[in-house]
Design a protein around this motif. Structure first.
Motif, PDB file in Angstrom:
ATOM      1  N   MET A   1       0.849  -1.177   0.000  1.00  0.00           N
ATOM      2  CA  MET A   1       0.000   0.000   0.000  1.00  0.00           C
ATOM      3  C   MET A   1       0.891   1.235   0.000  1.00  0.00           C
ATOM      4  SD  MET A   1      -2.968  -1.105   2.672  1.00  0.00           S
ATOM      5  CE  MET A   1      -4.256  -0.077   2.036  1.00  0.00           C
ATOM      6  N   ASP A  19      -7.032  -1.970   0.568  1.00  0.00           N
ATOM      7  CA  ASP A  19      -6.381  -2.877  -0.365  1.00  0.00           C
ATOM      8  C   ASP A  19      -6.180  -4.228   0.316  1.00  0.00           C
ATOM      9  OD1 ASP A  19      -5.133  -3.810  -2.638  1.00  0.00           O
ATOM     10  OD2 ASP A  19      -3.218  -2.841  -2.222  1.00  0.00           O
ATOM     11  N   PRO A  36     -10.376  -6.487   3.098  1.00  0.00           N
ATOM     12  CA  PRO A  36      -9.231  -5.645   2.733  1.00  0.00           C
ATOM     13  C   PRO A  36      -8.694  -4.899   3.962  1.00  0.00           C
ATOM     14  CG  PRO A  36     -11.098  -5.239   1.283  1.00  0.00           C
ATOM     15  CD  PRO A  36     -11.589  -6.086   2.402  1.00  0.00           C
TER      16      PRO A  36
END
Length: 173
Positions: A1, A19, A36
């Motif tokens: 990320m 993510d 996520p």
């Protein structure tokens, strides 16, 4: 990320990322992401430094340590990191370790990578022995049946004959 920092003006910037990292992000094959990873916080940008303060949250699935059923755990925590933009090397007297919440960025850096910080937080908060419930009865050692679903037909366990002499000593009192 990653957080793109190339075009950020000085000041306070809200950060909202979501993510699912790669599987090699996890330390163990017995766990996986159930949701996520969410990062919510702020990034304060000044001329030569950035300060990140963010809350991390993720749901993970583990195998119960007793019955091997799936268990979902929510992991959350905070990260706070100071990033210094510089083109100089760190002087000998100022050694920084990975434990410090300070990271050095090159002036040409275009993004901040949060992967290592998130991995640290997740790995430090993974339960040592996840349980589906505190009173989980586990698996039968004879047939392997999940004892939470009901008793098995194996009956009572046979006592180990090596302990017979000790049991007779205890009965004498």
């Amino acid at each position: 990320m990653q957080i793109a920092i190339e075009h950020l003006a000085e000041g306070l910037h809200p950060i909202h990322l979501e993510d699912t990292p790669a599987a090699d992000f996890l330390p163990d094959e017995d766990c996986r992401f159930a949701s996520p990873v969410k990062v919510d916080g702020t990034l304060t940008v000044s001329e030569n430094s950035l300060v990140l303060q963010a809350d991390i949250a993720v749901a993970m699935t583990f195998s119960c340590g007793r019955c091997l059923e799936d268990v979902e755990e929510h992991i959350s925590g905070e990260i706070a990191t100071y990033y210094e933009k510089t083109d100089r090397a760190i002087p000998e007297g100022e050694e920084l370790t990975e434990a410090d919440d300070v990271e050095i960025l090159d002036y040409s850096a275009k993004a901040i990578d949060l992967s290592r910080r998130i991995a640290e937080l997740v790995n430090l908060n993974i339960p040592m022995k996840p349980l589906c419930s505190e009173d989980c009865r586990g698996l039968c050692p004879e047939c392997g049946r999940n004892l939470n679903e009901g008793a098995c037909s194996c009956g009572t366990r046979q006592a180990d004959p090596r302990w017979h002499t000790l049991k007779t000593l205890l009965k004498e009192d």
